[in-house]
Design a protein around this motif. Structure first.
Motif, PDB file in Angstrom:
ATOM      1  N   UNK A 180     -73.049 -43.343  46.365  1.00 29.87           N
ATOM      2  CA  UNK A 180     -74.251 -43.125  45.569  1.00 29.87           C
ATOM      3  C   UNK A 180     -73.824 -42.677  44.174  1.00 29.87           C
ATOM      4  N   UNK A 181     -74.518 -43.182  43.173  1.00 25.72           N
ATOM      5  CA  UNK A 181     -74.189 -42.835  41.795  1.00 25.72           C
ATOM      6  C   UNK A 181     -75.014 -41.644  41.349  1.00 25.72           C
ATOM      7  N   UNK A 182     -74.327 -40.653  40.774  1.00 19.14           N
ATOM      8  CA  UNK A 182     -74.983 -39.425  40.319  1.00 19.14           C
ATOM      9  C   UNK A 182     -74.564 -39.145  38.876  1.00 19.14           C
ATOM     10  N   UNK A 183     -75.342 -38.312  38.226  1.00 18.07           N
ATOM     11  CA  UNK A 183     -75.007 -37.926  36.863  1.00 18.07           C
ATOM     12  C   UNK A 183     -75.887 -38.605  35.837  1.00 18.07           C
ATOM     13  N   UNK A 184     -75.870 -38.126  34.598  1.00 19.64           N
ATOM     14  CA  UNK A 184     -76.718 -38.677  33.539  1.00 19.64           C
ATOM     15  C   UNK A 184     -76.181 -40.001  33.012  1.00 19.64           C
ATOM     16  N   UNK A 185     -77.004 -40.669  32.241  1.00 16.90           N
ATOM     17  CA  UNK A 185     -76.625 -41.939  31.622  1.00 16.90           C
ATOM     18  C   UNK A 185     -75.366 -41.752  30.775  1.00 16.90           C
ATOM     19  N   UNK A 186     -74.416 -42.631  30.957  1.00 18.89           N
ATOM     20  CA  UNK A 186     -73.189 -42.584  30.177  1.00 18.89           C
ATOM     21  C   UNK A 186     -72.060 -41.835  30.846  1.00 18.89           C
ATOM     22  N   UNK A 187     -72.389 -40.995  31.833  1.00 16.51           N
ATOM     23  CA  UNK A 187     -71.324 -40.256  32.511  1.00 16.51           C
ATOM     24  C   UNK A 187     -71.567 -40.181  34.023  1.00 16.51           C
ATOM     25  N   UNK A 188     -72.246 -41.194  34.544  1.00 14.99           N
ATOM     26  CA  UNK A 188     -72.503 -41.206  35.986  1.00 14.99           C
ATOM     27  C   UNK A 188     -71.218 -41.512  36.744  1.00 14.99           C
ATOM     28  N   UNK A 189     -71.187 -41.110  37.988  1.00 12.28           N
ATOM     29  CA  UNK A 189     -70.001 -41.320  38.816  1.00 12.28           C
ATOM     30  C   UNK A 189     -70.453 -41.577  40.254  1.00 12.28           C
ATOM     31  N   UNK A 190     -69.595 -42.169  41.022  1.00 17.16           N
ATOM     32  CA  UNK A 190     -69.907 -42.430  42.417  1.00 17.16           C
ATOM     33  C   UNK A 190     -69.450 -41.291  43.309  1.00 17.16           C
ATOM     34  N   UNK A 191     -70.244 -40.991  44.336  1.00 18.38           N
ATOM     35  CA  UNK A 191     -69.832 -40.011  45.337  1.00 18.38           C
ATOM     36  C   UNK A 191     -70.189 -40.552  46.716  1.00 18.38           C
ATOM     37  N   UNK A 192     -69.365 -40.217  47.682  1.00 17.41           N
ATOM     38  CA  UNK A 192     -69.592 -40.719  49.037  1.00 17.41           C
ATOM     39  C   UNK A 192     -70.885 -40.141  49.603  1.00 17.41           C
ATOM     40  N   UNK A 193     -71.608 -40.993  50.339  1.00 12.77           N
ATOM     41  CA  UNK A 193     -72.836 -40.553  51.001  1.00 12.77           C
ATOM     42  C   UNK A 193     -72.846 -41.111  52.424  1.00 12.77           C
ATOM     43  N   UNK A 194     -73.087 -40.223  53.374  1.00 12.08           N
ATOM     44  CA  UNK A 194     -73.181 -40.639  54.773  1.00 12.08           C
ATOM     45  C   UNK A 194     -74.645 -40.969  55.065  1.00 12.08           C
ATOM     46  N   UNK A 195     -74.957 -42.253  55.146  1.00 13.24           N
ATOM     47  CA  UNK A 195     -76.338 -42.659  55.416  1.00 13.24           C
ATOM     48  C   UNK A 195     -76.727 -42.333  56.860  1.00 13.24           C
ATOM     49  N   UNK A 196     -75.804 -42.535  57.794  1.00 15.45           N
ATOM     50  CA  UNK A 196     -75.998 -42.064  59.165  1.00 15.45           C
ATOM     51  C   UNK A 196     -77.202 -42.637  59.876  1.00 15.45           C
ATOM     52  N   UNK A 197     -77.525 -43.909  59.601  1.00 13.93           N
ATOM     53  CA  UNK A 197     -78.769 -44.475  60.129  1.00 13.93           C
ATOM     54  C   UNK A 197     -78.805 -44.616  61.645  1.00 13.93           C
TER      55      UNK A 197
END
Length: 302
Positions: A180-197
């Motif tokens: 999942x991408x987090x952070x403001x415009x221009x400095x967003x970054x990806x972080x792992x997310x466990x969807x766990x469906x």
């Protein structure tokens, strides 16, 4: 005068049916005390009906399976399906209605049932109605105590959520960890997310979402309306939905949005408390919605 057949038990073969239905990753299927069948619409599945004292005689016994959805099932609205068991029926021809065939009746009555590709998705109940041919006795009704789930089917070309690219379905529907991408415009970054469906809490939590919504049962086969309902109910504002949004940094009375690492913890708390969970921000809302959408492909494949 002979009595109606008395049902002793119904068995849904939850593990065996899960393979062709691509639901074999769901934890609920493997519950030792109460395995829950999870099926996809537009496909056949196998069930067994065992009777007390005597076996099914097609020349004397009439058996009807009734599938119910919601508090007031109605065949006109698609929330009630009926299958009359006939030994002469050898194939399921109508792909828009419930259907069934007898596979074996030597001991237990083994049936192949077809759920139409437009069936509402969610929790269904089964009744078995037995009577005698040419008899004035009223029918006997057996209410199966365990519910079962029917889900959208993006692998089926007759389902509105059909998606032909199986490679993409493997990612969108069957992969339970992503980024999942987090952070403001221009400095967003990806972080792992466990969807766990496939976690045991996800299907019941999704059902709670729909209980809190105003979407009628007859509309729960429409992927557009279902998607809009999930998008609306993920936010607690006005709807008593899943997450409370907060951005002021004051999170002492809940969980900081940055502390969440997946959807399961959020939806488990929502299910346990049946109240909005504190707190979320954009990526948390996104992750929970994605898990709920995956459930609905599980509800839908978008």
């Amino acid at each position: 005068m002979s009595e109606n057949l008395q049902v002793e038990l119904v068995y849904f073969y939850p593990k065996e049916n899960s393979k062709p239905h691509k639901t074999d990753k769901f934890e609920l299927i493997y519950d030792e005390q109460n395995p829950i069948p999870i099926l996809r619409r537009g496909l056949k599945f196998t069930i067994a009906v065992r009777f007390k004292a005597k076996t099914y005689d097609p020349q004397k016994d009439r058996v009807r399976l009734i599938f119910n959805f919601g508090p007031t099932p109605n065949p006109v609205k698609g929330t009630r399906g009926s299958v009359i068991i006939s030994p002469t029926r050898t194939r399921i021809e109508d792909k828009k209605t419930w259907g069934g065939n007898v596979l074996n009746s030597a001991s237990d009555l083994i049936l192949e049932i077809f759920a139409p590709p437009e069936a509402p998705v969610g929790v269904w109940q089964l009744q078995v109605e037995t009577s005698r041919i040419n008899s004035t006795l009223p029918a006997t009704v057996y209410n199966h105590e365990n519910d079962f789930y029917i889900l959208f089917n993006p692998w089926n070309c007759h389902d509105l959520v059909y998606m032909p690219e199986e490679r993409l379905l493997d990612e969108y529907i069957l992969t339970d960890v992503g980024k999942i991408w987090v952070g403001p415009y221009g400095s967003s970054r990806g972080r792992e997310w466990v969807f766990g469906q496939f976690d045991a809490c996800i299907l019941p939590a999704a059902m709670l979402i729909f209980e809190k919504s105003d979407l009628p049962p007859a509309s729960r086969g429409d992927p557009i309306k279902v998607s809009r309902t999930i998008s609306k109910l993920v936010n607690s504002n006005d709807d008593d939905g899943v997450l409370v949004g907060r951005w002021d940094g004051e999170y002492d009375d809940g969980t900081s949005p940055s502390s969440w690492t997946g959807s399961v913890q959020v939806l488990q708390e929502f299910l346990d408390t049946q109240s909005p969970v504190s707190y979320g921000q954009c990526w948390v809302f996104s992750g929970v919605v994605t898990t709920s959408y995956i459930y609905n492909s599980c509800f839908c494949s978008w």
